[in-house]
Scaffold this motif. Sequence first.
Motif, mmCIF file in Angstrom:
data_model
loop_
_atom_site.group_PDB
_atom_site.id
_atom_site.type_symbol
_atom_site.label_atom_id
_atom_site.label_comp_id
_atom_site.label_asym_id
_atom_site.label_seq_id
_atom_site.Cartn_x
_atom_site.Cartn_y
_atom_site.Cartn_z
ATOM 1 N N TYR A 19 -9.314 2.602 19.079
ATOM 2 C CA TYR A 19 -10.228 1.468 19.223
ATOM 3 C C TYR A 19 -10.048 0.521 18.042
ATOM 4 C CZ TYR A 19 -14.707 -1.076 19.165
ATOM 5 O OH TYR A 19 -15.681 -2.034 19.117
ATOM 6 N N THR A 20 -9.866 -0.773 18.338
ATOM 7 C CA THR A 20 -9.687 -1.798 17.314
ATOM 8 C C THR A 20 -10.815 -2.820 17.418
ATOM 9 O OG1 THR A 20 -7.300 -1.536 17.450
ATOM 10 C CG2 THR A 20 -8.112 -3.500 16.341
ATOM 11 N N LYS A 50 -14.411 -9.984 23.241
ATOM 12 C CA LYS A 50 -13.503 -10.963 22.653
ATOM 13 C C LYS A 50 -12.840 -10.503 21.370
ATOM 14 C CE LYS A 50 -16.005 -14.932 24.562
ATOM 15 N NZ LYS A 50 -16.685 -16.211 24.241
ATOM 16 N N ASN A 51 -13.291 -9.413 20.817
ATOM 17 C CA ASN A 51 -12.762 -9.021 19.504
ATOM 18 C C ASN A 51 -12.494 -7.526 19.414
ATOM 19 O OD1 ASN A 51 -15.450 -8.315 19.645
ATOM 20 N ND2 ASN A 51 -15.857 -8.719 17.490
ATOM 21 N N GLN A 52 -12.258 -6.910 20.571
ATOM 22 C CA GLN A 52 -12.064 -5.474 20.574
ATOM 23 C C GLN A 52 -10.908 -5.099 21.509
ATOM 24 O OE1 GLN A 52 -15.986 -3.382 21.066
ATOM 25 N NE2 GLN A 52 -16.737 -5.482 21.097
ATOM 26 N N LEU A 53 -10.266 -3.994 21.183
ATOM 27 C CA LEU A 53 -9.164 -3.494 21.989
ATOM 28 C C LEU A 53 -9.277 -1.978 22.089
ATOM 29 C CD1 LEU A 53 -6.400 -4.499 23.314
ATOM 30 C CD2 LEU A 53 -5.340 -3.534 21.271
ATOM 31 N N ILE A 54 -9.068 -1.443 23.285
ATOM 32 C CA ILE A 54 -9.108 -0.002 23.479
ATOM 33 C C ILE A 54 -7.766 0.448 24.060
ATOM 34 C CG2 ILE A 54 -10.107 -0.135 25.803
ATOM 35 C CD1 ILE A 54 -11.682 2.429 25.086
ATOM 36 N N GLU A 55 -7.300 1.598 23.585
ATOM 37 C CA GLU A 55 -6.055 2.187 24.065
ATOM 38 C C GLU A 55 -6.280 3.680 24.278
ATOM 39 O OE1 GLU A 55 -2.567 0.235 21.609
ATOM 40 O OE2 GLU A 55 -4.350 0.446 20.360
ATOM 41 N N PHE A 84 -11.012 -3.087 11.877
ATOM 42 C CA PHE A 84 -11.143 -1.636 11.876
ATOM 43 C C PHE A 84 -10.330 -1.075 13.046
ATOM 44 C CE2 PHE A 84 -14.939 -3.416 10.033
ATOM 45 C CZ PHE A 84 -15.162 -2.627 8.912
ATOM 46 N N LYS A 85 -9.521 -0.070 12.753
ATOM 47 C CA LYS A 85 -8.773 0.612 13.807
ATOM 48 C C LYS A 85 -8.987 2.106 13.621
ATOM 49 C CE LYS A 85 -4.543 0.379 16.438
ATOM 50 N NZ LYS A 85 -3.296 -0.373 16.644
#
Length: 854
Positions: free
Chosen positions: A513-514, A466-471, A523-524
């Motif tokens: 990664y965020t 719910k609080n993370q993003l990956i690219e 944090f990114k």
Amino acid sequence: MNKICTLITFLTLGLGASAFAQFPTGGGRPQPETTAIPGTVDNSARGNGKISGTLIDSVSKQPVEFASISLVEIKTNQPVDGTTTDDKGKFTIKNIADGDYKLLISFIGYKGKQIPNITIGHRTNLELDNVVLVPDVVQLDAVTVTGQTELIEERVDRLVYNAEKDIASRGGDATEVMRKVPMLSVDLDGNVSLRGSSNVKVLINNKPSTILATSVADALKQIPADMIKSVEVITSPSAKYDAEGTAGIINIITKKNTLQGATLNFDTGVGNRGANLGLRGSYRTGKMGFNLGGFGRIGYNVIGKGENIQEGTKNGIPFSVRQSTDSRNNYSFGSYNLGWDYDITDKSFITASVRYGTRNSKNTQGISTRNSFGNTPATTSFRDVNVKDLSGTVDVNVDYTRQLKKPQQEFSILTQFSRNNRTNNFDADLFDSATSSTLLGQEGNRNGSFNQESTVQLDYTSPIKKNQLIEFGGKGIFREVNSDFTYYSNVTQPRQANSLDYGQNVAATYLSYTYSTKNKYTFKVGSRYEYTTIDATQGEGKLAIPNYGNLVPSVNISKTLKGGRTIKLAYNRRLQRPGIQFLNPNINASNPQNITVGNPNLSPELTDQFEASTSWFKKSVYLNMSVFGRNTNNSIESVRTTDERGVITTSYGNIGQKQNYGMNLFGNVTLFSIWQLGGGFDGYYAYLSNNSSNAALGTSNSGVVVSGRVFTNLTFKNGWGFQGFGFMRGRDVQLQGTQTGFRMYSLGVKKDFSNKRGSVGLGMENFLQKSFRQETILKTPTFTQTNVNNLYNRGFRVNFSYKLGKMSFDDQQPRRRRKSVNNDDLKGDGGGDNNGAQQAAPAAGGGRPQGGNK
């Protein structure tokens, strides 16, 4: 080359498989337990019900765009339909079957919202009016600055200048707009620098162009100010961006329209030094849209006068060279583009575009020269020089994007072909004095060149929990540069013809990664690896330039505090490859006392940068302050040498080190809802040193460079507007000397027509004096040079614009995020941010991480 093929194959297979892998459902930030992001949508049962509404930010009262709306059936607690809000915050869900539902609303930067107990019966049409969203303290993407027209916005990874609010620049070009952007500095020749470094990547609508490889300054003149929507400045790019751009990335967003209907915009202006004409049209129906644009700009009556004095010693004997110049410059620029996009399904779409740009510059210059060497009697000469610099550029993009099951989960394949053809020639007639009509001879240079790039890019973005993003993704750039040059002379033995063939291929992969925490930290972090191969020949000889690989890490940390204050810390490593203007070994001797030549043996430069910033906004007041430190090894800089005749040759070299330490301060305030005041100050300490073993080149220089800007903007009733602007830069520090500062100022007034379809205005620049005087002083162990230029840039112009047609938003065709290739990896070429177009019209007070291009 085998390594590149292997890497591209691996990335293609790996990304293609992972793009459709299942990830845990969830949004991009902490959500309440009752808020769920739909995984699958069941469209098997359809009815006649309809729900619509508008999302509004509770603080700014502005619409929230791109928010996710999920319709969940209460009985099964499963999502049955969903949509996103448009650019006006509106949403509509149609064809809903009878039953009991709840709406779940979520968007990064806002607290999740639930609208329970919605009962749909036969032909129910439920209008929710304004649904208020409350900003969350945890934000992954944006903080929008409040104030009149939001001229300046600060976001987590960039600062945005909304140029469409600037009335004083109408009828001008992008150069004038860039002078007003915080942290940027533009000299009188149009060269852009960021925090004291000219190693900036510039993109146009998220896309690179080979035209920028020729000259960023000239490329900016091709873009009318009226067509610029915003300018984005990224000082600490994350791993998803190309590793190029020592100082950062600049992205110029032009005005686009992807709504339903048809429009035609007409813009023109005429002044004492130039005129412009532009037409921009768009048409969209159903799932398909077209954009067609064209504009041209001509410059005339552009004059200049200068004086150049060189003094030094050669083998213990003093020499001096004195020159005076009188020049006339005429130019014409044009750009023509055709765009097409098609929504294949609700989740996938394809876009394509073709752009052609042309740049023609013709300069005539009279150069009078007086040479003296020791006790030898002084000699005089005069030459009439005609310089032609002509180029044409074509860019072709074809891009495919598929949005997967979860919001923000996306896979894309992006391609681009770009080619610039350039002709840069000069012809000179030689005389023994300025008053003589006796022709002594002629000489000249022919230089034809091209820069061609082909790019393939794959990107994947997905939320985790719910609080993370990956690219992550991969990219291949295949670049070919060619320069052929010949010389002629009937006075002396001409130089031998030569050529440069320079092939450069880049393979890259990245992971970003965020992560956001409940105590307001974001944090990114990420890393990017790029491997570069070079195959180059000069004439018949092969250049021994080694291949190289670079690992480029980046860290961005932000903390949101009470009272509208944000603190950010960042570190990144950047590398800079030399562009064609640095590599081209053609000897340009249009002025035989000051010749220039490129260096095809240049190596890339590597930079480590640290940055800390804080911002504060409350009601109508906004302040931003940042400090930075930057250390560059193998910095590519101009290096000047002299021979026994006093001829100065300017080339380029990898000097030992370049360091910049400084700060930026900017603020604005809105008074009485109609008057906006703002300004900024930039200052840094520069240190440059050359580690050459040649005593004539081994030098260092240091000093403080300051600049500042102020602006005011008034908006009155009945469509009247007024704007004033001023900019000043102090002495600039160079490796072998200094350049005096300069100042620029402008006023503009505009009157909108009562039907809001057009406007008429007046713009004035530097109107209080006839010309500007700029002095450059170079000092080396063997010579000094003082160059004085008088630039006649006082200008007046009248602007007129009118729009035909009307566009409206079709809520059955939600707006797509358009993505495109971004090559921002050559020093002296353009670069920028891949996400600019997506963020050009941000949701007020918040946003979401973008699945940008790499």
